[in-house]
Design an enzyme around this catalytic site. Structure first.
Site, PDB file in Angstrom:
ATOM      1  N   GLY A  46       8.398  -6.573 -14.250  1.00 59.90           N
ATOM      2  CA  GLY A  46       8.235  -5.663 -13.127  1.00 59.90           C
ATOM      3  C   GLY A  46       8.386  -4.214 -13.550  1.00 59.90           C
ATOM      4  O   GLY A  46       7.636  -3.335 -13.112  1.00 59.90           O
ATOM      5  N   ASP A  69      12.000 -11.610 -16.010  1.00 62.25           N
ATOM      6  CA  ASP A  69      11.344 -11.369 -14.725  1.00 62.25           C
ATOM      7  C   ASP A  69      11.580  -9.938 -14.250  1.00 62.25           C
ATOM      8  O   ASP A  69      10.750  -9.370 -13.537  1.00 62.25           O
ATOM      9  CB  ASP A  69      11.864 -12.371 -13.686  1.00 62.25           C
ATOM     10  N   ASP A 127       7.938 -18.129 -11.677  1.00 58.00           N
ATOM     11  CA  ASP A 127       9.253 -18.253 -11.049  1.00 58.00           C
ATOM     12  C   ASP A 127       9.474 -19.667 -10.525  1.00 58.00           C
ATOM     13  O   ASP A 127      10.553 -20.250 -10.681  1.00 58.00           O
ATOM     14  CB  ASP A 127       9.407 -17.252  -9.905  1.00 58.00           C
ATOM     15  N   ASN A 130       2.206  -9.399 -18.299  1.00 58.43           N
ATOM     16  CA  ASN A 130       1.878 -10.820 -18.223  1.00 58.43           C
ATOM     17  C   ASN A 130       2.358 -11.585 -19.452  1.00 58.43           C
ATOM     18  O   ASN A 130       2.806 -12.726 -19.351  1.00 58.43           O
ATOM     19  CB  ASN A 130       0.372 -11.009 -18.059  1.00 58.43           C
ATOM     20  N   ALA A 131       2.277 -10.955 -20.613  1.00 56.50           N
ATOM     21  CA  ALA A 131       2.755 -11.606 -21.834  1.00 56.50           C
ATOM     22  C   ALA A 131       4.257 -11.833 -21.767  1.00 56.50           C
ATOM     23  O   ALA A 131       4.761 -12.901 -22.163  1.00 56.50           O
ATOM     24  CB  ALA A 131       2.394 -10.763 -23.055  1.00 56.50           C
ATOM     25  N   ARG A 139       5.540  -1.188 -13.428  1.00 50.09           N
ATOM     26  CA  ARG A 139       5.750   0.140 -12.852  1.00 50.09           C
ATOM     27  C   ARG A 139       5.428   1.232 -13.872  1.00 50.09           C
ATOM     28  O   ARG A 139       4.887   2.286 -13.520  1.00 50.09           O
ATOM     29  CB  ARG A 139       7.191   0.278 -12.349  1.00 50.09           C
ATOM     30  N   ASP A 152       3.413 -14.121 -11.800  1.00 48.04           N
ATOM     31  CA  ASP A 152       4.863 -13.981 -11.767  1.00 48.04           C
ATOM     32  C   ASP A 152       5.489 -14.969 -10.785  1.00 48.04           C
ATOM     33  O   ASP A 152       6.483 -15.636 -11.101  1.00 48.04           O
ATOM     34  CB  ASP A 152       5.225 -12.545 -11.392  1.00 48.04           C
TER      35      ASP A 152
END
EC number: 2.7.8.-
Length: 209
Positions: free
Chosen positions: A70, A66, A91, A29-30, A74, A87
């Protein structure tokens, strides 16, 4: 569309970087918020002032965050629902800032015709994303389409970058092509939702029968 073909190849590059960032103590998130803030600032500062090539590199570079958030998710065993919403929201903000910056630049140089194309792209970018989000909230599918976010960024930034290098009409061609492709994509997604709704109806009828 590019997401379907490029996801596996890109993940092989970004996953080790994402794992490294997690070990450094950063959170997905950061990274999302950092990339979003920097991309918005670059789009709203560099494009309106005519620094198209610099704006292209700055927005593209920070938009790539971005991919990293992700990969980090993961590495942590999967993303959270809040992270997914954050996210997607970020975007949309970056997309909006990109087209606002370019529209501002076009109005400033007096090219109102191409500014209209940029505004069309701005609106349809949000509609394309909304159709998918609303469909998923209704339990339906609306994936795919000719122009998704990757195509939108590549087309716009290539046009802006080439214009910054002095290539005539590059931005105009890019934006009008993107506008046409976005119209097609809205139609494709609505048709996908309709097919999905019919399939759900047939499944329910089969279960009741």
């Amino acid at each position: 569309m590019l997401n379907i073909f490029a996801r596996a190849s890109v993940s092989r590059v970004t996953d080790p970087i994402g794992a490294r960032l997690v070990r450094l103590g950063l959170t997905p998130n950061a990274v999302t918020l950092l990339g979003t803030a920097a991309a918005i600032a670059g789009a709203l500062w560099l494009f309106p002032t005519g620094h198209l090539l610099a704006g292209t590199f700055v927005v593209w570079g920070f938009a790539m965050f971005d991919l990293l958030d992700g990969a980090m998710a993961r590495a942590l065993g999967g993303g959270t629902r809040y992270g997914a919403v954050l996210d997607a929201t970020c975007d949309r903000l970056v997309d909006g800032a990109l087209f606002c910056g370019i529209t501002w630049y076009l109005f400033d140089i007096g090219d109102r015709t191409t500014a209209v194309a940029a505004l069309i792209c701005l609106v349809l970018a949000q509609v394309i994303s909304y159709v998918k989000a609303r469909a998923e909230a209704s339990g339906l599918d609306a994936d795919g389409g000719l122009v998704e976010r990757a195509e939108r960024l590549i087309t716009t930034l290539v046009g802006a970058g080439l214009t910054g290098l002095g290539v005539p009409y590059a931005l105009e061609v890019a934006l009008w092509l993107l506008a046409a492709g976005s119209v097609i994509t809205v139609g494709q997604r609505l048709l996908a939702v309709r097919r999905s709704a019919l399939e759900r109806t047939e499944e329910k009828a089969h279960e009741l029968g």
